[in-house]
Motif scaffolding. Structure first.
Motif, PDB file in Angstrom:
ATOM      1  N   GLU A   1     -48.795 -52.246 -11.904  1.00 54.89           N
ATOM      2  CA  GLU A   1     -49.632 -51.142 -11.576  1.00 54.89           C
ATOM      3  C   GLU A   1     -49.575 -50.697 -10.194  1.00 54.89           C
ATOM      4  OE1 GLU A   1     -54.652 -50.378 -12.000  1.00 54.89           O
ATOM      5  OE2 GLU A   1     -53.755 -52.235 -11.774  1.00 54.89           O
ATOM      6  N   VAL A   2     -49.705 -49.307  -9.977  1.00 53.07           N
ATOM      7  CA  VAL A   2     -49.473 -48.622  -8.587  1.00 53.07           C
ATOM      8  C   VAL A   2     -51.047 -48.074  -8.431  1.00 53.07           C
ATOM      9  CG1 VAL A   2     -48.410 -46.843  -7.150  1.00 53.07           C
ATOM     10  CG2 VAL A   2     -46.973 -48.259  -9.080  1.00 53.07           C
ATOM     11  N   ILE A   3     -51.390 -48.445  -7.118  1.00 52.39           N
ATOM     12  CA  ILE A   3     -52.834 -48.027  -7.351  1.00 52.39           C
ATOM     13  C   ILE A   3     -53.135 -48.121  -5.399  1.00 52.39           C
ATOM     14  CG2 ILE A   3     -53.914 -50.413  -6.977  1.00 52.39           C
ATOM     15  CD1 ILE A   3     -56.300 -49.165  -8.783  1.00 52.39           C
ATOM     16  N   ASP A   4     -54.103 -47.043  -5.110  1.00 54.32           N
ATOM     17  CA  ASP A   4     -54.568 -47.056  -3.669  1.00 54.32           C
ATOM     18  C   ASP A   4     -55.822 -47.118  -3.551  1.00 54.32           C
ATOM     19  OD1 ASP A   4     -55.306 -44.510  -4.724  1.00 54.32           O
ATOM     20  OD2 ASP A   4     -54.555 -43.384  -2.874  1.00 54.32           O
ATOM     21  N   ASP A   5     -56.417 -47.009  -2.436  1.00 58.86           N
ATOM     22  CA  ASP A   5     -57.851 -47.303  -2.172  1.00 58.86           C
ATOM     23  C   ASP A   5     -58.611 -46.171  -2.752  1.00 58.86           C
ATOM     24  OD1 ASP A   5     -57.426 -49.742  -0.740  1.00 58.86           O
ATOM     25  OD2 ASP A   5     -57.751 -48.838   1.117  1.00 58.86           O
ATOM     26  N   HIS A   6     -58.304 -44.938  -2.746  1.00 56.96           N
ATOM     27  CA  HIS A   6     -58.775 -43.765  -3.141  1.00 56.96           C
ATOM     28  C   HIS A   6     -59.302 -44.044  -4.744  1.00 56.96           C
ATOM     29  CE1 HIS A   6     -57.592 -40.544   0.012  1.00 56.96           C
ATOM     30  NE2 HIS A   6     -57.880 -41.851   0.523  1.00 56.96           N
ATOM     31  N   ARG A   7     -58.392 -44.358  -5.518  1.00 54.71           N
ATOM     32  CA  ARG A   7     -58.502 -44.731  -6.697  1.00 54.71           C
ATOM     33  C   ARG A   7     -59.526 -45.801  -7.145  1.00 54.71           C
ATOM     34  NH1 ARG A   7     -54.002 -43.607 -11.320  1.00 54.71           N
ATOM     35  NH2 ARG A   7     -52.854 -41.426 -10.406  1.00 54.71           N
ATOM     36  N   GLU A   8     -59.292 -46.851  -6.418  1.00 58.02           N
ATOM     37  CA  GLU A   8     -60.032 -48.212  -6.599  1.00 58.02           C
ATOM     38  C   GLU A   8     -61.575 -47.879  -6.459  1.00 58.02           C
ATOM     39  OE1 GLU A   8     -59.482 -52.886  -5.893  1.00 58.02           O
ATOM     40  OE2 GLU A   8     -59.203 -51.561  -4.271  1.00 58.02           O
ATOM     41  N   LEU A   9     -61.651 -47.215  -5.157  1.00 56.34           N
ATOM     42  CA  LEU A   9     -63.101 -46.946  -5.019  1.00 56.34           C
ATOM     43  C   LEU A   9     -63.839 -45.910  -5.600  1.00 56.34           C
ATOM     44  CD1 LEU A   9     -62.749 -47.025  -0.855  1.00 56.34           C
ATOM     45  CD2 LEU A   9     -63.668 -48.489  -2.358  1.00 56.34           C
ATOM     46  N   ARG A  10     -63.157 -45.298  -6.309  1.00 55.17           N
ATOM     47  CA  ARG A  10     -63.612 -44.167  -7.444  1.00 55.17           C
ATOM     48  C   ARG A  10     -63.824 -44.822  -8.744  1.00 55.17           C
ATOM     49  NH1 ARG A  10     -60.647 -39.722  -8.272  1.00 55.17           N
ATOM     50  NH2 ARG A  10     -58.807 -40.383  -7.020  1.00 55.17           N
TER      51      ARG A  10
ATOM     52  N   VAL B   1     -61.186 -45.625 -10.402  1.00 54.76           N
ATOM     53  CA  VAL B   1     -60.179 -44.987 -11.577  1.00 54.76           C
ATOM     54  C   VAL B   1     -58.802 -46.069 -11.352  1.00 54.76           C
ATOM     55  CG1 VAL B   1     -58.426 -42.794 -11.544  1.00 54.76           C
ATOM     56  CG2 VAL B   1     -60.666 -42.439 -10.875  1.00 54.76           C
ATOM     57  N   PRO B   2     -58.587 -46.283 -12.634  1.00 54.60           N
ATOM     58  CA  PRO B   2     -57.468 -47.125 -12.909  1.00 54.60           C
ATOM     59  C   PRO B   2     -56.170 -46.721 -12.294  1.00 54.60           C
ATOM     60  CG  PRO B   2     -57.834 -46.144 -14.900  1.00 54.60           C
ATOM     61  CD  PRO B   2     -58.688 -45.643 -14.131  1.00 54.60           C
ATOM     62  N   GLY B   3     -55.202 -47.378 -11.702  1.00 51.51           N
ATOM     63  CA  GLY B   3     -53.803 -47.128 -11.230  1.00 51.51           C
ATOM     64  C   GLY B   3     -52.963 -46.754 -12.364  1.00 51.51           C
ATOM     65  N   ASP B   4     -51.721 -46.518 -12.039  1.00 51.48           N
ATOM     66  CA  ASP B   4     -50.633 -46.092 -13.123  1.00 51.48           C
ATOM     67  C   ASP B   4     -49.916 -47.537 -13.486  1.00 51.48           C
ATOM     68  OD1 ASP B   4     -51.220 -43.514 -12.965  1.00 51.48           O
ATOM     69  OD2 ASP B   4     -49.521 -42.773 -12.043  1.00 51.48           O
ATOM     70  N   MET B   5     -50.042 -47.647 -14.671  1.00 50.20           N
ATOM     71  CA  MET B   5     -49.096 -48.591 -15.336  1.00 50.20           C
ATOM     72  C   MET B   5     -47.626 -48.168 -15.629  1.00 50.20           C
ATOM     73  SD  MET B   5     -51.106 -51.380 -15.328  1.00 50.20           S
ATOM     74  CE  MET B   5     -49.968 -52.551 -16.559  1.00 50.20           C
ATOM     75  N   ARG B   6     -46.829 -48.875 -14.997  1.00 51.62           N
ATOM     76  CA  ARG B   6     -45.324 -48.579 -15.185  1.00 51.62           C
ATOM     77  C   ARG B   6     -44.422 -49.801 -15.519  1.00 51.62           C
ATOM     78  NH1 ARG B   6     -47.632 -44.588 -15.882  1.00 51.62           N
ATOM     79  NH2 ARG B   6     -47.491 -42.426 -14.775  1.00 51.62           N
TER      80      ARG B   6
ATOM     81  N   ARG C   1     -53.770 -45.324   3.117  1.00 49.32           N
ATOM     82  CA  ARG C   1     -54.441 -45.463   1.800  1.00 49.32           C
ATOM     83  C   ARG C   1     -54.334 -46.903   1.152  1.00 49.32           C
ATOM     84  NH1 ARG C   1     -53.608 -39.612  -0.955  1.00 49.32           N
ATOM     85  NH2 ARG C   1     -54.084 -40.715  -2.783  1.00 49.32           N
ATOM     86  N   HIS C   2     -53.457 -47.843   1.808  1.00 53.40           N
ATOM     87  CA  HIS C   2     -53.161 -49.161   1.239  1.00 53.40           C
ATOM     88  C   HIS C   2     -52.481 -48.870  -0.275  1.00 53.40           C
ATOM     89  CE1 HIS C   2     -56.479 -50.202   4.152  1.00 53.40           C
ATOM     90  NE2 HIS C   2     -55.546 -50.764   4.766  1.00 53.40           N
ATOM     91  N   LEU C   3     -51.606 -48.164  -0.359  1.00 49.05           N
ATOM     92  CA  LEU C   3     -50.890 -47.878  -1.584  1.00 49.05           C
ATOM     93  C   LEU C   3     -50.328 -49.497  -1.842  1.00 49.05           C
ATOM     94  CD1 LEU C   3     -49.833 -46.088  -3.910  1.00 49.05           C
ATOM     95  CD2 LEU C   3     -47.919 -45.784  -2.399  1.00 49.05           C
ATOM     96  N   ARG C   4     -50.202 -50.112  -3.184  1.00 54.96           N
ATOM     97  CA  ARG C   4     -49.807 -51.180  -3.372  1.00 54.96           C
ATOM     98  C   ARG C   4     -49.501 -51.153  -4.974  1.00 54.96           C
ATOM     99  NH1 ARG C   4     -55.008 -50.534  -2.371  1.00 54.96           N
ATOM    100  NH2 ARG C   4     -56.705 -51.317  -3.906  1.00 54.96           N
TER     101      ARG C   4
END
Length: 223
Positions: A73-82, A84-89, A119-122
Motif C-alpha cells: 500500500e502506497v499512502i501519505d499523511d494527506h490520505r491518512e488524515l482524511r 482515505v485508503p492508500g493505493d494497493m499495488r 507528506r511522509h509518503l510510505r
C-alpha cells in the motif's frame, strides 16, 4: 503441534486486520499483516509515471522486506488524515532498489523527493495473497488474478469466517453499521500452545480521532 489443530505457524506472530475500503459488510474490504503492519518504509521518490516507488531501503531480510509478488500500500499523511485508503499495488519486480508496478499509483501519490518527505509518503507490505478461502474451504477470491484489487471483501454473512493462514480465521459483525477506513484489530498467535488470541465482539483498536471546541473571543472596544 496438537492434533486438535489451532495455530499452525512456526513463529509467534502479531496479526493486524485492517479495513481498507469503508462501508457496510459486503462492500467494505480488509487487508492483513502477520507483523502488525510493521514492514513499512519511507518512499524517497515516486516515478512521474506512477509505475515505481523507491523506498529508503528494501528491508533487513526476505522476511521483513519487499519482494516480487507482494501486495503493498502506497499512502501519505494527506490520505491518512482524511481517512482515505492508500493505493494497493502488486509488486511486479524489484529493480535497482525500486518497487515496480504494472498499474500506476494515483497522481496525488506521484511525489518528488521534497514532497514525499514533507507528506511522509510510505509503502507498507500486507500479507494477503493467492487464493482466499472461507472456513469451509470455498475459494472466495484469488489475489493472483490479473483483475484482483489486493484486498478482501468483508462477507455480507456475519457467520462467514475468512481464513488468513495457519489456522487463523476472522469474521466481522457490523450489526447493520458501517466499517470505517483504518479500523483495525490486533491479536497474537503463539507457537508454545498453538493458541490464537480471541477477540469476541471487540471494537476496533483505532484510529482514534479527537476534536476540540473552537470559539471566537471578542473584547470590548479599547481593551
Amino acid at each position: 503441534l496438537p492434533a486438535s489443530g489451532g495455530y499452525r505457524g512456526l513463529e509467534n506472530q502479531t496479526y493486524r486486520v485492517e479495513i481498507h475500503d469503508g462501508g457496510p459488510a459486503g462492500t467494505a474490504t480488509f487487508k492483513w499483516s502477520r507483523d502488525n503492519g510493521s514492514v513499512v518504509r519511507p518512499v524517497l521518490q515516486a516515478a512521474t509515471d506512477g509505475l515505481s516507488v523507491r523506498p529508503a531501503h528494501l528491508g533487513r531480510d526476505a522476511v521483513l522486506g519487499f519482494d516480487t509478488g507482494d501486495w503493498v500500500e502506497v499512502i501519505d499523511d494527506h490520505r491518512e488524515l482524511r481517512r482515505v485508503p492508500g493505493d494497493m499495488r502488486k509488486v511486479d519486480g524489484v529493480v535497482d532498489g525500486k518497487l515496480v508496478f504494472t498499474e500506476p499509483v494515483s497522481g496525488d501519490l506521484r511525489l518528488s523527493t521534497s514532497d514525499a518527505a514533507e507528506r511522509h509518503l510510505r509503502v507498507r507490505r500486507w500479507d494477503q495473497n493467492g487464493e482466499v478461502k472461507n472456513s469451509s474451504g470455498t475459494v472466495v477470491d484469488d489475489l493472483n488474478d490479473a483483475t484482483a484489487s489486493g484486498v478482501i471483501e468483508v462477507p455480507s454473512n456475519a457467520a462467514t469466517r475468512i481464513v488468513l493462514e495457519n489456522g487463523v480465521t476472522v469474521k466481522f459483525t457490523a450489526n447493520g453499521g458501517e466499517l470505517r477506513v483504518g479500523d483495525h484489530w490486533i491479536f497474537a498467535a503463539r507457537t508454545a500452545d498453538a493458541s490464537v488470541e480471541e477477540l469476541d465482539e471487540a471494537p476496533p483498536a483505532g484510529p482514534h480521532h479527537h476534536f476540540a471546541r473552537l470559539g471566537i473571543l471578542s473584547f470590548p472596544d479599547g481593551e
